[in-house]
Design an enzyme around this catalytic site. Structure first.
Site, PDB file in Angstrom:
ATOM      1  CB  THR A   1      -9.447  28.598 133.040  1.00  0.00           C
ATOM      2  OG1 THR A   1     -10.384  28.041 132.102  1.00  0.00           O
ATOM      3  CG2 THR A   1      -8.047  28.491 132.474  1.00  0.00           C
TER       4      THR A   1
ATOM      5  CG  PHE B   1     -12.368  32.019 130.364  1.00  0.00           C
ATOM      6  CD1 PHE B   1     -11.591  32.183 131.491  1.00  0.00           C
ATOM      7  CD2 PHE B   1     -13.275  33.030 130.036  1.00  0.00           C
ATOM      8  CE1 PHE B   1     -11.691  33.314 132.281  1.00  0.00           C
ATOM      9  CE2 PHE B   1     -13.390  34.167 130.819  1.00  0.00           C
ATOM     10  CZ  PHE B   1     -12.597  34.306 131.941  1.00  0.00           C
ATOM     11  CG  ASP B   2      -8.591  25.290 127.298  1.00  0.00           C
ATOM     12  OD1 ASP B   2      -9.647  24.654 127.278  1.00  0.00           O
ATOM     13  OD2 ASP B   2      -7.495  24.791 127.032  1.00  0.00           O
ATOM     14  CE  LYS B   3     -15.633  22.473 129.929  1.00  0.00           C
ATOM     15  NZ  LYS B   3     -15.219  21.642 131.092  1.00  0.00           N
TER      16      LYS B   3
END
Length: 199
Positions: free
Chosen positions: A21, A16-18
């Site tokens: 997302t 995940f790219d925080k």
């Protein structure tokens, strides 16, 4: 469809790219603190807006929204360097804004003049309502989860604690660091004949 299902069955890792997302990707300013009393707080807010109006970064947009009622100043020679910050000249003085290099659990942006931090913005980004359920579902499936983020480690750790999840964090990453990290992960996973999903 069968090929897609077969591919999904090999997935062992999700990255995940925080921002955007797990979180909404719409940070907001929750505090603006003056550190140097020789400056006027409202003027520095206007200075920040004059520079940040030239940026598309989510934190810059948050600053502009926060100071929408501040007086209007103009900035010249504005230069933004990805992963480092943005600088410009306002009323004859040079200023620089960048993420602060600390271990705080909050997102913080410093306003600098003459290599001195003169004011600090503190930001907060809300977690998506569906994030915890989605992540728990992935964990129940036995998948390995990772966060690659440009934020400080403390900021990401605070988010993970809020969600109550077990997830590996790689923080303080520039865009090129994220890409190289993903490529390295892909090679490791390819050797195990499994797949990775980047979200």
């Amino acid at each position: 469809k069968l090929a897609s299902l077969e591919s999904l069955s090999r997935v062992t890792t999700v990255v995940f790219d925080k921002t955007g997302t797990i979180t909404l990707g719409k940070p907001r300013v929750v505090d603006f603190k003056l550190l140097d009393k020789s400056f006027d707080k409202e003027t520095l807010l206007a200075v920040s807006l004059a520079i940040e109006r030239n940026s598309l970064h989510p934190l810059a947009k948050a600053v502009v929204k926060y100071g929408k009622n501040a007086k209007v100043l103009s900035a010249t020679l504005v230069t933004e360097t990805v992963g480092k910050g943005i600088e410009g000249i306002v009323s004859g003085k040079k200023y620089f804004l960048t993420k602060l290099p600390d271990d705080s659990s909050d997102m913080k942006f410093g306003l600098f003049h003459d290599n001195k931090t003169i004011a600090v913005f503190t930001f907060e980004d809300e977690v998506k309502e569906t994030s915890k359920e989605t992540i728990n579902t992935l964990l129940d499936l036995g998948l390995s989860l990772k966060i690659f983020t440009g934020d400080r480690y403390g900021t990401a750790a605070k988010l993970v604690k809020k969600l109550g999840i077990d997830i590996e964090i790689q923080a303080d990453l520039k865009p090129e660091d994220k890409q190289s990290g993903i490529e390295k992960l892909k090679k490791e996973i390819d050797s195990a004949k499994s797949d990775v999903i980047i979200s």
